[in-house]
Design a protein around this motif. Structure first.
Motif, PDB file in Angstrom:
ATOM      1  N   ARG A  26      30.061  59.305  48.823  1.00  0.00           N
ATOM      2  CA  ARG A  26      31.004  58.440  49.529  1.00  0.00           C
ATOM      3  C   ARG A  26      31.154  57.135  48.760  1.00  0.00           C
ATOM      4  NH1 ARG A  26      30.959  54.467  53.701  1.00  0.00           N
ATOM      5  NH2 ARG A  26      32.775  54.700  55.058  1.00  0.00           N
ATOM      6  N   PRO A  27      32.380  56.747  48.443  1.00  0.00           N
ATOM      7  CA  PRO A  27      32.576  55.520  47.659  1.00  0.00           C
ATOM      8  C   PRO A  27      32.084  54.284  48.401  1.00  0.00           C
ATOM      9  CG  PRO A  27      34.598  56.816  47.735  1.00  0.00           C
ATOM     10  CD  PRO A  27      33.638  57.433  48.708  1.00  0.00           C
ATOM     11  N   ASN A  28      31.417  53.411  47.672  1.00  0.00           N
ATOM     12  CA  ASN A  28      30.948  52.136  48.207  1.00  0.00           C
ATOM     13  C   ASN A  28      31.922  51.064  47.716  1.00  0.00           C
ATOM     14  OD1 ASN A  28      29.684  49.818  49.005  1.00  0.00           O
ATOM     15  ND2 ASN A  28      27.834  50.132  47.792  1.00  0.00           N
ATOM     16  N   LEU A  29      32.851  50.677  48.561  1.00  0.00           N
ATOM     17  CA  LEU A  29      33.871  49.716  48.165  1.00  0.00           C
ATOM     18  C   LEU A  29      33.547  48.294  48.591  1.00  0.00           C
ATOM     19  CD1 LEU A  29      37.029  51.871  48.935  1.00  0.00           C
ATOM     20  CD2 LEU A  29      35.837  51.548  46.765  1.00  0.00           C
ATOM     21  N   SER A  30      32.374  48.090  49.174  1.00  0.00           N
ATOM     22  CA  SER A  30      32.018  46.746  49.614  1.00  0.00           C
ATOM     23  C   SER A  30      31.035  46.091  48.657  1.00  0.00           C
ATOM     24  CB  SER A  30      31.418  46.806  51.017  1.00  0.00           C
ATOM     25  OG  SER A  30      30.208  47.547  50.988  1.00  0.00           O
ATOM     26  N   GLY A  31      30.856  46.699  47.494  1.00  0.00           N
ATOM     27  CA  GLY A  31      29.874  46.182  46.551  1.00  0.00           C
ATOM     28  C   GLY A  31      30.265  44.849  45.952  1.00  0.00           C
ATOM     29  N   ARG A  32      29.285  44.167  45.430  1.00  0.00           N
ATOM     30  CA  ARG A  32      29.505  42.879  44.789  1.00  0.00           C
ATOM     31  C   ARG A  32      29.395  43.014  43.274  1.00  0.00           C
ATOM     32  NH1 ARG A  32      32.569  40.611  47.352  1.00  0.00           N
ATOM     33  NH2 ARG A  32      32.132  38.650  46.336  1.00  0.00           N
ATOM     34  N   HIS A  33      29.697  44.204  42.760  1.00  0.00           N
ATOM     35  CA  HIS A  33      29.659  44.454  41.324  1.00  0.00           C
ATOM     36  C   HIS A  33      30.675  45.527  40.998  1.00  0.00           C
ATOM     37  CE1 HIS A  33      27.401  48.032  42.455  1.00  0.00           C
ATOM     38  NE2 HIS A  33      26.703  47.232  43.236  1.00  0.00           N
ATOM     39  N   GLY A  34      31.044  45.609  39.731  1.00  0.00           N
ATOM     40  CA  GLY A  34      31.981  46.630  39.289  1.00  0.00           C
ATOM     41  C   GLY A  34      33.369  46.426  39.854  1.00  0.00           C
ATOM     42  N   PHE A  35      34.151  47.479  39.880  1.00  0.00           N
ATOM     43  CA  PHE A  35      35.551  47.363  40.258  1.00  0.00           C
ATOM     44  C   PHE A  35      35.799  46.854  41.678  1.00  0.00           C
ATOM     45  CE2 PHE A  35      34.764  51.696  41.622  1.00  0.00           C
ATOM     46  CZ  PHE A  35      35.526  51.824  42.763  1.00  0.00           C
ATOM     47  N   PRO A  36      34.901  47.114  42.682  1.00  0.00           N
ATOM     48  CA  PRO A  36      35.172  46.502  43.989  1.00  0.00           C
ATOM     49  C   PRO A  36      35.185  44.967  43.922  1.00  0.00           C
ATOM     50  CG  PRO A  36      33.628  48.293  44.250  1.00  0.00           C
ATOM     51  CD  PRO A  36      33.772  48.051  42.775  1.00  0.00           C
ATOM     52  N   LEU A  37      34.298  44.388  43.120  1.00  0.00           N
ATOM     53  CA  LEU A  37      34.305  42.937  42.932  1.00  0.00           C
ATOM     54  C   LEU A  37      35.532  42.512  42.148  1.00  0.00           C
ATOM     55  CD1 LEU A  37      33.086  40.084  42.966  1.00  0.00           C
ATOM     56  CD2 LEU A  37      31.798  40.727  40.907  1.00  0.00           C
ATOM     57  N   TRP A  38      35.819  43.216  41.061  1.00  0.00           N
ATOM     58  CA  TRP A  38      36.927  42.827  40.200  1.00  0.00           C
ATOM     59  C   TRP A  38      38.262  42.879  40.935  1.00  0.00           C
ATOM     60  CZ3 TRP A  38      34.845  46.708  36.120  1.00  0.00           C
ATOM     61  CH2 TRP A  38      33.635  46.217  35.597  1.00  0.00           C
ATOM     62  N   THR A  72      38.883  41.797  43.733  1.00  0.00           N
ATOM     63  CA  THR A  72      39.063  40.570  44.523  1.00  0.00           C
ATOM     64  C   THR A  72      39.324  39.356  43.649  1.00  0.00           C
ATOM     65  OG1 THR A  72      36.697  40.004  44.540  1.00  0.00           O
ATOM     66  CG2 THR A  72      37.499  41.494  46.292  1.00  0.00           C
ATOM     67  N   LEU A  73      39.301  39.527  42.336  1.00  0.00           N
ATOM     68  CA  LEU A  73      39.397  38.404  41.410  1.00  0.00           C
ATOM     69  C   LEU A  73      40.746  38.367  40.695  1.00  0.00           C
ATOM     70  CD1 LEU A  73      35.877  38.750  39.709  1.00  0.00           C
ATOM     71  CD2 LEU A  73      36.494  37.330  41.678  1.00  0.00           C
ATOM     72  N   THR A  74      41.098  37.203  40.192  1.00  0.00           N
ATOM     73  CA  THR A  74      42.277  37.061  39.331  1.00  0.00           C
ATOM     74  C   THR A  74      41.909  37.588  37.950  1.00  0.00           C
ATOM     75  OG1 THR A  74      41.660  34.878  38.523  1.00  0.00           O
ATOM     76  CG2 THR A  74      42.976  34.961  40.583  1.00  0.00           C
ATOM     77  N   PRO A  75      42.897  37.864  37.092  1.00  0.00           N
ATOM     78  CA  PRO A  75      42.576  38.338  35.740  1.00  0.00           C
ATOM     79  C   PRO A  75      41.649  37.377  34.978  1.00  0.00           C
ATOM     80  CG  PRO A  75      44.878  38.709  36.195  1.00  0.00           C
ATOM     81  CD  PRO A  75      44.342  37.917  37.347  1.00  0.00           C
ATOM     82  N   GLU A  76      41.854  36.093  35.145  1.00  0.00           N
ATOM     83  CA  GLU A  76      41.003  35.121  34.452  1.00  0.00           C
ATOM     84  C   GLU A  76      39.571  35.183  34.987  1.00  0.00           C
ATOM     85  OE1 GLU A  76      43.953  34.247  36.032  1.00  0.00           O
ATOM     86  OE2 GLU A  76      45.140  34.287  34.189  1.00  0.00           O
ATOM     87  N   GLU A  77      39.438  35.331  36.301  1.00  0.00           N
ATOM     88  CA  GLU A  77      38.108  35.415  36.903  1.00  0.00           C
ATOM     89  C   GLU A  77      37.394  36.703  36.491  1.00  0.00           C
ATOM     90  OE1 GLU A  77      38.673  32.966  41.098  1.00  0.00           O
ATOM     91  OE2 GLU A  77      39.416  35.043  40.957  1.00  0.00           O
ATOM     92  N   VAL A  78      38.143  37.804  36.337  1.00  0.00           N
ATOM     93  CA  VAL A  78      37.549  39.061  35.882  1.00  0.00           C
ATOM     94  C   VAL A  78      36.977  38.875  34.477  1.00  0.00           C
ATOM     95  CG1 VAL A  78      38.013  41.439  35.182  1.00  0.00           C
ATOM     96  CG2 VAL A  78      38.965  40.573  37.317  1.00  0.00           C
ATOM     97  N   ALA A  79      37.779  38.281  33.578  1.00  0.00           N
ATOM     98  CA  ALA A  79      37.308  38.068  32.207  1.00  0.00           C
ATOM     99  C   ALA A  79      36.048  37.202  32.196  1.00  0.00           C
ATOM    100  CB  ALA A  79      38.408  37.431  31.370  1.00  0.00           C
ATOM    101  N   ALA A  80      36.036  36.146  32.985  1.00  0.00           N
ATOM    102  CA  ALA A  80      34.866  35.263  33.029  1.00  0.00           C
ATOM    103  C   ALA A  80      33.664  35.982  33.633  1.00  0.00           C
ATOM    104  CB  ALA A  80      35.193  34.002  33.836  1.00  0.00           C
TER     105      ALA A  80
END
Length: 149
Positions: A77-89, A91-99
């Motif tokens: 079952r997918p864990n979409l509430s994580g604070r890492h990987g693509f679930p986190l990304w 929620t971020l802007t492109p600049e925040e993803v790069a950082a």
């Protein structure tokens, strides 16, 4: 961060992601196996006149296999509430993803490693239930043969 450390973190990150993929592959195979065993046991058991001991052991064996299937489904079952990987990304802007990627690779490795350990632990419990359920179904078959003799 030194270049060597960055390459090492990248390799570890790839290794953890590969371990997660391995659990998902194993889980898929085990789900197919459990489904086939459940279908076969139901068909055979439904068409035989079983005594109470065989019905009870067979029923408990089927319940163990159903519990294993539930654990296997939970594992994939997918864990979409994580604070890492693509679930986190997501929620971020492109600049925040790069950082975040350049700054927090170690945190992502830690989070994905916890996910991998959880998946392997669930997979291990499911395999234990599959073994127990299979043993009970073998006992059921022996009781059915003994009762028919």
């Amino acid at each position: 961060m030194s270049a060597t450390t960055g390459r090492d973190l990248t390799a570890v990150h790839a290794e953890v992601k590969a371990e997660i993929a391995r659990t998902d592959g194993k889980t898929s195979l085990l789900l197919a196996f459990v489904g086939a065993v459940l279908a076969g046991a139901w068909t055979v058991g439904h068409n035989l006149a079983l005594g109470w001991p065989a019905r009870i052991t067979g029923g408990v064996g089927m319940l163990a296999l159903l519990a294993a299937a539930g654990l296997l489904l939970r594992s994939v079952r997918p864990n979409l509430s994580g604070r890492h990987g693509f679930p986190l990304w997501a929620t971020l802007t492109p600049e925040e993803v790069a950082a975040a990627v350049s700054r927090d690779l170690a945190a992502d490795i830690a989070g994905l490693s916890r996910l991998a350990v959880e998946k392997f632990s669930t997979l291990r419990r499911a395999v234990d239930l599959i073994l127990a359920g299979g043993a009970l179904l073998v006992l059921t078959a022996l009781l059915a043969v003994g009762g028919a003799a």
